[in-house]
Design a protein around this motif. Sequence first.
Motif, PDB file in Angstrom:
ATOM      1  N   GLN A   1     -26.091  17.123 -13.281  1.00 52.85           N
ATOM      2  CA  GLN A   1     -25.613  16.604 -14.554  1.00 52.85           C
ATOM      3  C   GLN A   1     -24.123  16.865 -14.716  1.00 52.85           C
ATOM      4  O   GLN A   1     -23.384  16.000 -15.212  1.00 52.85           O
ATOM      5  N   GLN A   2     -23.673  18.029 -14.315  1.00 60.15           N
ATOM      6  CA  GLN A   2     -22.237  18.297 -14.354  1.00 60.15           C
ATOM      7  C   GLN A   2     -21.483  17.310 -13.474  1.00 60.15           C
ATOM      8  O   GLN A   2     -20.414  16.813 -13.849  1.00 60.15           O
TER       9      GLN A   2
ATOM     10  N   GLY B   1     -33.868  18.797 -19.747  1.00 57.59           N
ATOM     11  CA  GLY B   1     -34.467  19.337 -18.541  1.00 57.59           C
ATOM     12  C   GLY B   1     -33.569  20.242 -17.729  1.00 57.59           C
ATOM     13  O   GLY B   1     -33.756  20.373 -16.516  1.00 57.59           O
ATOM     14  N   ILE B   2     -32.607  20.882 -18.370  1.00 60.18           N
ATOM     15  CA  ILE B   2     -31.633  21.710 -17.662  1.00 60.18           C
ATOM     16  C   ILE B   2     -31.785  23.156 -18.114  1.00 60.18           C
ATOM     17  O   ILE B   2     -32.056  23.437 -19.285  1.00 60.18           O
ATOM     18  N   GLN B   3     -31.580  24.089 -17.182  1.00 56.03           N
ATOM     19  CA  GLN B   3     -31.711  25.500 -17.499  1.00 56.03           C
ATOM     20  C   GLN B   3     -30.726  25.902 -18.599  1.00 56.03           C
ATOM     21  O   GLN B   3     -29.608  25.391 -18.659  1.00 56.03           O
ATOM     22  N   PRO B   4     -31.140  26.831 -19.486  1.00 57.06           N
ATOM     23  CA  PRO B   4     -30.335  27.164 -20.677  1.00 57.06           C
ATOM     24  C   PRO B   4     -28.892  27.572 -20.376  1.00 57.06           C
ATOM     25  O   PRO B   4     -27.990  27.211 -21.120  1.00 57.06           O
ATOM     26  N   SER B   5     -28.669  28.314 -19.282  1.00 59.31           N
ATOM     27  CA  SER B   5     -27.304  28.757 -18.989  1.00 59.31           C
ATOM     28  C   SER B   5     -26.383  27.584 -18.715  1.00 59.31           C
ATOM     29  O   SER B   5     -25.216  27.575 -19.124  1.00 59.31           O
ATOM     30  N   VAL B   6     -26.882  26.557 -18.040  1.00 58.22           N
ATOM     31  CA  VAL B   6     -26.076  25.378 -17.738  1.00 58.22           C
ATOM     32  C   VAL B   6     -25.962  24.482 -18.965  1.00 58.22           C
ATOM     33  O   VAL B   6     -24.933  23.836 -19.183  1.00 58.22           O
ATOM     34  N   VAL B   7     -27.011  24.460 -19.797  1.00 62.09           N
ATOM     35  CA  VAL B   7     -26.943  23.702 -21.047  1.00 62.09           C
ATOM     36  C   VAL B   7     -25.755  24.163 -21.871  1.00 62.09           C
ATOM     37  O   VAL B   7     -24.976  23.355 -22.386  1.00 62.09           O
ATOM     38  N   ALA B   8     -25.598  25.484 -21.985  1.00 63.89           N
ATOM     39  CA  ALA B   8     -24.486  26.029 -22.771  1.00 63.89           C
ATOM     40  C   ALA B   8     -23.147  25.598 -22.196  1.00 63.89           C
ATOM     41  O   ALA B   8     -22.221  25.262 -22.937  1.00 63.89           O
ATOM     42  N   GLU B   9     -23.039  25.575 -20.872  1.00 58.58           N
ATOM     43  CA  GLU B   9     -21.780  25.177 -20.229  1.00 58.58           C
ATOM     44  C   GLU B   9     -21.482  23.699 -20.478  1.00 58.58           C
ATOM     45  O   GLU B   9     -20.346  23.320 -20.770  1.00 58.58           O
ATOM     46  N   ILE B  10     -22.512  22.862 -20.373  1.00 65.63           N
ATOM     47  CA  ILE B  10     -22.328  21.428 -20.609  1.00 65.63           C
ATOM     48  C   ILE B  10     -21.953  21.180 -22.067  1.00 65.63           C
ATOM     49  O   ILE B  10     -21.062  20.377 -22.369  1.00 65.63           O
ATOM     50  N   GLU B  11     -22.625  21.872 -22.980  1.00 61.86           N
ATOM     51  CA  GLU B  11     -22.303  21.717 -24.395  1.00 61.86           C
ATOM     52  C   GLU B  11     -20.860  22.099 -24.675  1.00 61.86           C
ATOM     53  O   GLU B  11     -20.133  21.387 -25.390  1.00 61.86           O
TER      54      GLU B  11
ATOM     55  N   THR C   1     -18.342  22.086 -22.640  1.00 62.05           N
ATOM     56  CA  THR C   1     -17.439  21.105 -22.039  1.00 62.05           C
ATOM     57  C   THR C   1     -17.340  19.853 -22.895  1.00 62.05           C
ATOM     58  O   THR C   1     -16.244  19.321 -23.126  1.00 62.05           O
ATOM     59  N   ILE C   2     -18.476  19.362 -23.386  1.00 61.67           N
ATOM     60  CA  ILE C   2     -18.463  18.171 -24.239  1.00 61.67           C
ATOM     61  C   ILE C   2     -17.673  18.443 -25.509  1.00 61.67           C
ATOM     62  O   ILE C   2     -16.873  17.610 -25.963  1.00 61.67           O
ATOM     63  N   LEU C   3     -17.865  19.613 -26.099  1.00 66.58           N
ATOM     64  CA  LEU C   3     -17.113  19.974 -27.298  1.00 66.58           C
ATOM     65  C   LEU C   3     -15.613  20.042 -26.994  1.00 66.58           C
ATOM     66  O   LEU C   3     -14.795  19.582 -27.792  1.00 66.58           O
ATOM     67  N   ALA C   4     -15.257  20.604 -25.842  1.00 60.44           N
ATOM     68  CA  ALA C   4     -13.844  20.715 -25.480  1.00 60.44           C
ATOM     69  C   ALA C   4     -13.223  19.346 -25.260  1.00 60.44           C
ATOM     70  O   ALA C   4     -12.107  19.066 -25.724  1.00 60.44           O
TER      71      ALA C   4
END
Length: 230
Positions: free
Chosen positions: A138-139, A161-171, A173-176
């Motif tokens: 996804q990244q 469907g993504i592990q929570p640690s990566v979800v936080a990173e993706i979120e 990044t989108i916010l940034a």
Amino acid sequence: MLQFDEVHVGYGRSVVLHGVSVMVPEDGVAAVLGHNGAGKSTLLRCAVGLLRPRRGRVLLDGDDITRLAPHQRVARGMAYVPQGQQCFPHLTTAENLQLVADGRRDGKQATAEALDLFPALRDLMSRRAGLLSGGQRQQLAIARALITRPRLLLLDEPTEGIQPSVVAEIEQTILAVASRGGMSVLLVEQHVGFALTAAQRYYVLEAGRLTSSGEGGAGAETKVRQALTV
């Protein structure tokens, strides 16, 4: 920047969206929420031109783009990240990125900037994309889209469907990306808290109809959750 004006969209004889109106603000984020089957992905496919409305219009910067083909919309600055962490599985991470960067005058710089947003990909450049985890794919999918330097980014359930640690990173990044300006985002998402944190406007779909809309922010969460439980 993007506006759906009373759009009716369907597949074959089935109508999926019934007179839906949604607006994505300039340099802002609009979030579309709803349960599975509500019509969220159909709305994004309509935005990028993979589906044409049976009635209604799609406007970009005030111009009617309802009948433009997908490649014409991409040329106007759209980038679409569909659901499912899609990539070219037999190519490496580097090759997936290079496919998008090739032919762009600033491709090398744009790739470096995308990797700055997803630094974990730097250690995976020689690995085939099909061997990456769902979160890593996804990244990669989002990074490829960002290399095109879109004016409008369409994201279909980027944290599904993504592990929570990566979800936080993706979120994050989108916010940034959304906060630095120069790009609008239409976000389809089921994580209500994240969606409302990112979005200036939200829209709730139920069975293809708009049931609730308003300004984003934490204060809207109760109203959205109530709309989703009706």
